[in-house]
Design a protein around this motif. Sequence first.
Motif, mmCIF file in Angstrom:
data_model
loop_
_atom_site.group_PDB
_atom_site.id
_atom_site.type_symbol
_atom_site.label_atom_id
_atom_site.label_comp_id
_atom_site.label_asym_id
_atom_site.label_seq_id
_atom_site.Cartn_x
_atom_site.Cartn_y
_atom_site.Cartn_z
ATOM 1 N N MET A 293 41.561 14.547 36.369
ATOM 2 C CA MET A 293 41.225 15.530 35.328
ATOM 3 C C MET A 293 41.219 16.939 35.920
ATOM 4 O O MET A 293 40.592 17.180 36.932
ATOM 5 C CB MET A 293 39.852 15.200 34.727
ATOM 6 C CG MET A 293 39.416 16.159 33.620
ATOM 7 S SD MET A 293 37.787 15.776 32.945
ATOM 8 C CE MET A 293 38.127 14.253 32.100
ATOM 9 N N LYS A 294 41.917 17.839 35.275
ATOM 10 C CA LYS A 294 42.001 19.209 35.780
ATOM 11 C C LYS A 294 40.727 19.982 35.437
ATOM 12 O O LYS A 294 40.186 19.861 34.332
ATOM 13 C CB LYS A 294 43.228 19.915 35.205
ATOM 14 C CG LYS A 294 44.537 19.304 35.710
ATOM 15 C CD LYS A 294 45.724 20.137 35.330
ATOM 16 C CE LYS A 294 47.029 19.511 35.813
ATOM 17 N NZ LYS A 294 47.090 19.450 37.286
ATOM 18 N N ARG A 295 40.276 20.788 36.390
ATOM 19 C CA ARG A 295 39.011 21.529 36.245
ATOM 20 C C ARG A 295 39.297 22.994 35.901
ATOM 21 O O ARG A 295 40.073 23.670 36.585
ATOM 22 C CB ARG A 295 38.187 21.449 37.517
ATOM 23 C CG ARG A 295 37.897 20.018 37.986
ATOM 24 C CD ARG A 295 36.865 20.017 39.092
ATOM 25 N NE ARG A 295 35.555 20.385 38.587
ATOM 26 C CZ ARG A 295 34.708 21.194 39.227
ATOM 27 N NH1 ARG A 295 35.067 21.769 40.369
ATOM 28 N NH2 ARG A 295 33.527 21.481 38.710
ATOM 29 N N ALA B 36 33.462 30.286 41.294
ATOM 30 C CA ALA B 36 34.877 30.330 41.652
ATOM 31 C C ALA B 36 35.088 30.096 43.139
ATOM 32 O O ALA B 36 36.028 29.409 43.546
ATOM 33 C CB ALA B 36 35.481 31.669 41.237
ATOM 34 N N LEU B 37 34.201 30.658 43.963
ATOM 35 C CA LEU B 37 34.349 30.552 45.410
ATOM 36 C C LEU B 37 33.751 29.271 45.981
ATOM 37 O O LEU B 37 34.206 28.771 47.011
ATOM 38 C CB LEU B 37 33.709 31.767 46.091
ATOM 39 C CG LEU B 37 34.299 33.136 45.736
ATOM 40 C CD1 LEU B 37 33.593 34.238 46.504
ATOM 41 C CD2 LEU B 37 35.796 33.176 45.995
ATOM 42 N N ALA B 38 32.741 28.731 45.290
ATOM 43 C CA ALA B 38 32.029 27.569 45.824
ATOM 44 C C ALA B 38 32.736 26.256 45.544
ATOM 45 O O ALA B 38 32.561 25.276 46.282
ATOM 46 C CB ALA B 38 30.606 27.520 45.251
ATOM 47 N N GLU B 39 33.544 26.191 44.475
ATOM 48 C CA GLU B 39 34.171 24.939 44.075
ATOM 49 C C GLU B 39 35.681 25.133 43.914
ATOM 50 O O GLU B 39 36.179 26.254 43.909
ATOM 51 C CB GLU B 39 33.550 24.429 42.769
ATOM 52 C CG GLU B 39 32.041 24.184 42.863
ATOM 53 C CD GLU B 39 31.470 23.648 41.568
ATOM 54 O OE1 GLU B 39 32.148 22.829 40.909
ATOM 55 O OE2 GLU B 39 30.348 24.041 41.207
ATOM 56 N N LYS C 15 43.853 31.105 46.269
ATOM 57 C CA LYS C 15 45.064 31.264 45.475
ATOM 58 C C LYS C 15 44.940 30.603 44.106
ATOM 59 O O LYS C 15 45.950 30.393 43.427
ATOM 60 C CB LYS C 15 46.265 30.675 46.226
ATOM 61 C CG LYS C 15 46.590 31.416 47.519
ATOM 62 C CD LYS C 15 47.808 30.816 48.199
ATOM 63 C CE LYS C 15 48.143 31.564 49.479
ATOM 64 N NZ LYS C 15 49.342 30.994 50.162
ATOM 65 N N THR C 16 43.726 30.274 43.687
ATOM 66 C CA THR C 16 43.522 29.629 42.394
ATOM 67 C C THR C 16 44.132 30.476 41.281
ATOM 68 O O THR C 16 43.871 31.682 41.195
ATOM 69 C CB THR C 16 42.017 29.462 42.111
ATOM 70 O OG1 THR C 16 41.394 28.835 43.228
ATOM 71 C CG2 THR C 16 41.803 28.620 40.856
#
Length: 225
Positions: free
Chosen positions: A1-3, A41-44, A72-73
């Motif tokens: 599943m995409k997060r 955003a940075l933690a996961e 690079k998200t």
Amino acid sequence: MKRILFIEDEQHLSRFVEMELRREAFDVVLAYDGVTGLQLALAEEWDIILLDLMLPKLDGMEVCRRIRSVKKTPVIMLTARDSITDRVSGLDCGADDYIPKPFAVEELQARMRVIFRRQADIAEPTQAVLTFRDLSVNMDLRVVKRGDTEIGLTKREFDLLTALMENVNRVMNRETLLDKVWGFEAAVDTNVVDVYIRYLRNKIDEPGKDSYIQTQRGVGYVMKP
């Protein structure tokens, strides 16, 4: 599943988009200000970050810059500010796409699919591979293998083998092979093809087994089962 991480201070919009994306089997996490959103955003790890431009505590531009400095998200920026300057600024700070409000969820999902396809293309680059019996030729890497054993070929030998493997079951005369491998204007005799066929056989054939390359007397050469 995409997060999916959705950083948006308008809670009504956030809940609506979350509901629509969950219907498409996405795992969606919401953040209502820039500081919380940046921390998440940075933690996961996320497949896409949906980011509003005008956020409390820390604006979307700065959030995007800080994300891009370490990750690079993919980031899709969503904002009511729709001027050319705002779009350029959003893209320049590292966003992968920019959708002005109000927007249709269907368009958002389509933009997300484009990014997913792009990621898949990067993750799994296609490579052209020719096969014949247990012989394989990777065209991109210019690697030849017999089974798991790599075979070292010169450029001419590789190009000659490729020309034959691209035309399995088709007899290739010497003139055609000369043109494909040495070039139409090459100042060499067609006998050079015979010489390089011998070089090639010495490298790719296994002792005691039939040659991969068969001679069609009076015509040329062919690879056929």
